[in-house]
Every structure is written in structure tokens, then in C-alpha cells.
Design a protein around this motif. Structure first.
Motif, PDB file in Angstrom:
ATOM      1  N   SER A   1      10.243 -27.079  -7.949  1.00 22.79           N
ATOM      2  CA  SER A   1      11.078 -26.051  -8.582  1.00 22.79           C
ATOM      3  C   SER A   1      11.490 -24.976  -7.583  1.00 22.79           C
ATOM      4  CB  SER A   1      10.337 -25.416  -9.757  1.00 22.79           C
ATOM      5  OG  SER A   1       9.205 -24.693  -9.316  1.00 22.79           O
ATOM      6  N   ILE A   2      10.676 -24.816  -6.519  1.00 21.59           N
ATOM      7  CA  ILE A   2      10.966 -23.810  -5.492  1.00 21.59           C
ATOM      8  C   ILE A   2      11.845 -24.381  -4.396  1.00 21.59           C
ATOM      9  CG2 ILE A   2       9.949 -22.310  -3.738  1.00 21.59           C
ATOM     10  CD1 ILE A   2       7.422 -22.227  -5.511  1.00 21.59           C
TER      11      ILE A   2
ATOM     12  N   LEU B   1      18.543 -35.155  -5.331  1.00 23.20           N
ATOM     13  CA  LEU B   1      17.890 -33.963  -5.869  1.00 23.20           C
ATOM     14  C   LEU B   1      18.908 -32.921  -6.310  1.00 23.20           C
ATOM     15  CD1 LEU B   1      14.972 -33.611  -3.295  1.00 23.20           C
ATOM     16  CD2 LEU B   1      14.779 -34.335  -5.681  1.00 23.20           C
ATOM     17  N   ARG B   2      19.937 -32.754  -5.520  1.00 21.12           N
ATOM     18  CA  ARG B   2      20.970 -31.768  -5.851  1.00 21.12           C
ATOM     19  C   ARG B   2      21.698 -32.174  -7.138  1.00 21.12           C
ATOM     20  NH1 ARG B   2      24.124 -32.255  -1.653  1.00 21.12           N
ATOM     21  NH2 ARG B   2      22.844 -30.882  -0.362  1.00 21.12           N
ATOM     22  N   LEU B   3      21.981 -33.461  -7.266  1.00 18.86           N
ATOM     23  CA  LEU B   3      22.690 -33.938  -8.448  1.00 18.86           C
ATOM     24  C   LEU B   3      21.829 -33.790  -9.704  1.00 18.86           C
ATOM     25  CD1 LEU B   3      25.332 -35.137  -9.381  1.00 18.86           C
ATOM     26  CD2 LEU B   3      24.463 -37.417  -8.833  1.00 18.86           C
ATOM     27  N   ALA B   4      20.536 -34.051  -9.570  1.00 19.39           N
ATOM     28  CA  ALA B   4      19.627 -33.874 -10.713  1.00 19.39           C
ATOM     29  C   ALA B   4      19.598 -32.415 -11.155  1.00 19.39           C
ATOM     30  CB  ALA B   4      18.228 -34.358 -10.349  1.00 19.39           C
ATOM     31  N   ARG B   5      19.524 -31.521 -10.200  1.00 22.45           N
ATOM     32  CA  ARG B   5      19.482 -30.088 -10.530  1.00 22.45           C
ATOM     33  C   ARG B   5      20.812 -29.628 -11.123  1.00 22.45           C
ATOM     34  NH1 ARG B   5      15.115 -27.294  -8.234  1.00 22.45           N
ATOM     35  NH2 ARG B   5      16.285 -25.359  -7.953  1.00 22.45           N
ATOM     36  N   ASN B   6      21.914 -30.222 -10.669  1.00 22.78           N
ATOM     37  CA  ASN B   6      23.216 -29.875 -11.236  1.00 22.78           C
ATOM     38  C   ASN B   6      23.313 -30.264 -12.711  1.00 22.78           C
ATOM     39  OD1 ASN B   6      24.079 -28.819  -8.816  1.00 22.78           O
ATOM     40  ND2 ASN B   6      25.269 -30.629  -8.218  1.00 22.78           N
ATOM     41  N   LEU B   7      22.486 -31.229 -13.109  1.00 21.42           N
ATOM     42  CA  LEU B   7      22.443 -31.646 -14.507  1.00 21.42           C
ATOM     43  C   LEU B   7      21.577 -30.711 -15.355  1.00 21.42           C
ATOM     44  CD1 LEU B   7      22.097 -35.508 -13.993  1.00 21.42           C
ATOM     45  CD2 LEU B   7      24.041 -34.335 -15.065  1.00 21.42           C
ATOM     46  N   GLY B   8      20.964 -29.732 -14.692  1.00 22.73           N
ATOM     47  CA  GLY B   8      20.163 -28.758 -15.407  1.00 22.73           C
ATOM     48  C   GLY B   8      18.688 -29.080 -15.474  1.00 22.73           C
TER      49      GLY B   8
ATOM     50  N   VAL C   1      12.829 -30.289 -12.455  1.00 23.83           N
ATOM     51  CA  VAL C   1      11.607 -31.039 -12.120  1.00 23.83           C
ATOM     52  C   VAL C   1      11.555 -32.320 -12.934  1.00 23.83           C
ATOM     53  CG1 VAL C   1      10.298 -28.954 -11.528  1.00 23.83           C
ATOM     54  CG2 VAL C   1      10.243 -29.823 -13.861  1.00 23.83           C
ATOM     55  N   PRO C   2      10.966 -33.388 -12.377  1.00 20.67           N
ATOM     56  CA  PRO C   2      10.762 -34.615 -13.154  1.00 20.67           C
ATOM     57  C   PRO C   2       9.728 -34.372 -14.252  1.00 20.67           C
ATOM     58  CG  PRO C   2       9.771 -34.812 -10.980  1.00 20.67           C
ATOM     59  CD  PRO C   2      10.538 -33.540 -10.978  1.00 20.67           C
ATOM     60  N   SER C   3       9.906 -35.016 -15.382  1.00 22.08           N
ATOM     61  CA  SER C   3       9.072 -34.734 -16.553  1.00 22.08           C
ATOM     62  C   SER C   3       7.619 -35.144 -16.375  1.00 22.08           C
ATOM     63  CB  SER C   3       9.657 -35.432 -17.780  1.00 22.08           C
ATOM     64  OG  SER C   3       9.662 -36.843 -17.593  1.00 22.08           O
ATOM     65  N   ASN C   4       7.364 -36.178 -15.562  1.00 22.19           N
ATOM     66  CA  ASN C   4       5.990 -36.691 -15.451  1.00 22.19           C
ATOM     67  C   ASN C   4       5.269 -36.220 -14.189  1.00 22.19           C
ATOM     68  OD1 ASN C   4       7.510 -38.125 -13.650  1.00 22.19           O
ATOM     69  ND2 ASN C   4       6.643 -40.122 -14.138  1.00 22.19           N
ATOM     70  N   ALA C   5       5.792 -35.205 -13.531  1.00 22.91           N
ATOM     71  CA  ALA C   5       5.181 -34.732 -12.286  1.00 22.91           C
ATOM     72  C   ALA C   5       3.940 -33.904 -12.572  1.00 22.91           C
ATOM     73  CB  ALA C   5       6.191 -33.904 -11.494  1.00 22.91           C
ATOM     74  N   GLY C   6       3.000 -33.912 -11.620  1.00 23.43           N
ATOM     75  CA  GLY C   6       1.819 -33.086 -11.722  1.00 23.43           C
ATOM     76  C   GLY C   6       2.165 -31.607 -11.547  1.00 23.43           C
ATOM     77  N   LYS C   7       1.229 -30.720 -11.887  1.00 21.02           N
ATOM     78  CA  LYS C   7       1.490 -29.283 -11.871  1.00 21.02           C
ATOM     79  C   LYS C   7       1.877 -28.777 -10.484  1.00 21.02           C
ATOM     80  CE  LYS C   7      -1.443 -27.973 -15.785  1.00 21.02           C
ATOM     81  NZ  LYS C   7      -2.610 -27.164 -16.226  1.00 21.02           N
ATOM     82  N   ALA C   8       1.146 -29.218  -9.461  1.00 22.79           N
ATOM     83  CA  ALA C   8       1.418 -28.726  -8.111  1.00 22.79           C
ATOM     84  C   ALA C   8       2.802 -29.164  -7.640  1.00 22.79           C
ATOM     85  CB  ALA C   8       0.338 -29.217  -7.149  1.00 22.79           C
ATOM     86  N   PHE C   9       3.129 -30.430  -7.907  1.00 26.61           N
ATOM     87  CA  PHE C   9       4.429 -30.940  -7.480  1.00 26.61           C
ATOM     88  C   PHE C   9       5.554 -30.285  -8.269  1.00 26.61           C
ATOM     89  CE2 PHE C   9       7.826 -34.238  -7.488  1.00 26.61           C
ATOM     90  CZ  PHE C   9       8.068 -34.250  -6.131  1.00 26.61           C
ATOM     91  N   ARG C  10       5.332 -30.051  -9.563  1.00 24.32           N
ATOM     92  CA  ARG C  10       6.342 -29.385 -10.381  1.00 24.32           C
ATOM     93  C   ARG C  10       6.642 -27.981  -9.842  1.00 24.32           C
ATOM     94  NH1 ARG C  10       7.368 -31.280 -15.582  1.00 24.32           N
ATOM     95  NH2 ARG C  10       7.687 -29.153 -16.341  1.00 24.32           N
TER      96      ARG C  10
END
Length: 311
Positions: free
Chosen positions: A287-288, A264-271, A274-283
Motif C-alpha cells: 500500500s506504501i 501494479l499501476r494498472l491494478a491501482r488505477n482500478l482502485g 492491495v491483493p485481497s489474500n495478502a498477509g498483513k505485512a505485505f499489505r
């Protein structure tokens, strides 16, 4: 320069080799060489291979299939290599399709072949795996990042294979070395394409190495992605981040929570937060607090499985 070798890394494969080697003998165009790397088996792997006319190279100590593939690539005198797992099978059209490609004026360095996935016990067809020729030819690196490419479906130009050093035997990527290998080939400029006619059967076998080591496989995948971020993270931020989010989800399933945090940290370091196909609640939640979002998602899946497994 169209000679073709069938190269089989094998460890305690005596029970499976007859099926594969019989299928090799049924090819319309014979292989120029059939080589088996016997990785210090404790069964009759070498004897079985020799009984079908294969040339056997036996190692001095058990080193794993990646080492075996590299050794076979060094030994073969053929121009092209097809690796195959000892427990899988070739359909009779494989070499005919392969030679059709080899005769083309600008044959790519790597050709991938579609395959069937069947249950080993019942023969039931579970899926047919297709490769996207257009996407492969457009950007092989992006494709290799986003898709699992197994060696039993590939045809490789030997000089190019040796030029890039073949398989890496880094213990960190063991159990996901095939993904690392194809990313490496693409990153080094090898050209890819795909054959759409099915010519291979891959069998699902209970208690196989990958099935018995899912946690090790997914941790190794993290290290493959981590290494790719280090070399190509600036160009493939979206593709790598998506794979890291997927990787984190499977790591959570396997209770590898320290690696969940790393992915998760590495994904966020890439900018990418959130995953593109996630539902609204999970997104919103990821993000928090990414780790808490993944932890809560996994707990809910375990409670309400299978209803939320694909959420």
C-alpha cells in the motif's frame, strides 16, 4: 443441427497425432468431420493425419495455432467445433457427452469439459481440472477473467464462433490467446456451461511451447488483462485487479520488472491498492510502495524457497 467436427491445429505433430486420432476413432458416436490444419510442418504431420482418415488443410506459411483454428472453423461444415491440441487425448466418452448437450433444448454456445492432467512420460495423474458450472452460468466474463480456459476442453457453436471473429491474432497476446479468446466470447454474450464428467487428457510435455516460453506467456497475459481493462474495467474492477496482482507476482519471478510496474499501476488505477489474500505485512508495504513490496517479496522467496513461495 448437431454435427460435430474435431479440429486440430498442428505443427510438427507427427509423433503425437496417432494417439489423438486413435482416441477419436474410439468414440462411441463418431465425429462428423476430423480436420487437421498443417501449419507448414517440416515433418510427416500431413501424412500421419491422412493415414487416419483426417482431412488436411495445409497453410502457405507458418501462422500459429490461432490462425489455424480460425481457418478450420471456416472450412468445417459441422454445426459444432471441438478444438484439440495434437499432443492430447480424448477419452471414449467425449462425443457421447457432447451429443447429450447438443440434444438439450437450450444448449449453451460454449460447453467446457473437465479433464485430467497427466505426465506424458509416465502417465502419472497430476491433477483433475474441474470447471464451476454455477459460476460459469452466472457470469462467464468474470469466470474467464479469473480462470484459464484451454481450447482443448471446449465445445463451440460454429455460427457464434464465426460471428465474433474467432481467435484474435494480435502478436501482443500470443502465448495467452486462449484466455483472450474466452474473455472475448463471454464479453460478446455467448452463453457458457460445463460438463462435470471427465472426458479429456491433457499431457504435460517437457519443452512444450508454453513451458519453454513462460516469460512470454506471462507478458502476454498482462496485455490480455490490459485490453480487458480498456473494455470492461468499470464492471470487473475487483476481478481484474486480483489477476493483475497475480500477474505481477509471476512477472517478478521471471524478472520482467518493467511489466511488474505496469501491472501494479494498472491494478491501482482500478482502485485496488492491495491483493485481497495478502498477509498483513505485505499489505502494508504494497500500500506504501507497490514495486518495492513486490521486489522484496520476490527476493525473500528466492532466498527461502519454498517456504515463502505461497506467501
Amino acid at each position: 443441427m448437431n454435427s460435430l467436427a474435431l479440429c486440430i491445429p498442428a505443427y510438427n505433430a507427427a509423433i503425437y497425432l496417432p494417439r489423438l486420432l486413435q482416441s477419436a476413432q474410439k468414440q462411441v458416436i463418431p465425429f462428423n468431420e476430423i480436420l487437421v490444419y498443417n501449419d507448414c510442418s517440416t515433418d510427416d504431420t500431413a501424412a500421419v493425419a491422412e493415414s487416419y482418415g483426417a482431412t488436411v488443410i495445409t497453410g502457405n506459411m507458418n501462422m500459429g495455432c490461432s490462425y489455424g483454428k480460425n481457418k478450420l472453423a471456416e472450412v468445417t461444415t459441422s454445426d459444432w467445433i471441438h478444438f484439440h491440441d495434437a499432443d492430447d487425448e480424448l477419452l471414449p466418452n467425449f462425443t457421447t457427452l457432447a451429443h447429450n448437450w447438443l440434444k438439450t433444448p437450450d444448449c449453451p454456445d460454449v460447453v467446457l469439459f473437465d479433464y485430467e492432467w497427466r505426465d506424458n512420460n509416465t502417465g502419472q495423474l497430476l491433477a483433475v481440472v474441474h470447471f464451476d458450472k454455477n459460476e460459469l452460468e452466472k457470469d462467464a466474463t468474470a469466470y474467464a477473467i479469473q480462470n484459464q480456459i484451454n481450447p482443448f476442453c471446449g465445445l463451440y457453436k460454429k455460427p457464434r464462433y464465426l460471428e465474433v471473429g474467432g481467435y484474435d491474432i494480435d502478436p501482443l497476446i500470443l502465448y495467452n490467446e486462449d484466455k483472450a479468446f474466452h474473455i472475448k466470447l463471454a464479453k460478446n454474450g455467448l452463453t457458457f456451461s460445463a460438463e462435470s464428467e471427465v472426458s479429456i487428457i491433457n499431457y504435460r510435455i517437457e519443452n512444450s511451447m508454453s513451458a519453454a516460453n513462460i516469460k512470454k506467456c506471462v507478458i502476454a497475459q498482462y496485455h490480455v488483462l490490459e485490453q480487458t481493462v480498456a473494455t470492461h474495467g468499470q464492471k470487473y474492477t475487483a476481478e481484474l485487479a486480483e489477476e493483475l496482482f497475480k500477474n505481477a507476482a509471476v512477472l517478478a519471478k521471471e524478472d520482467a520488472w518493467d511489466y511488474v510496474n505496469k501491472a501494479l499501476r494498472l491494478a491501482r488505477n482500478l482502485g485496488h491498492k492491495v491483493p485481497s489474500n495478502a498477509g498483513k505485512a505485505f499489505r502494508l508495504l504494497i500500500s506504501i510502495n507497490p514495486f518495492m513490496a513486490m521486489w522484496l517479496r520476490e527476493k525473500l522467496i528466492r532466498l527461502f524457497k519454498p517456504h515463502l513461495r505461497n506467501a
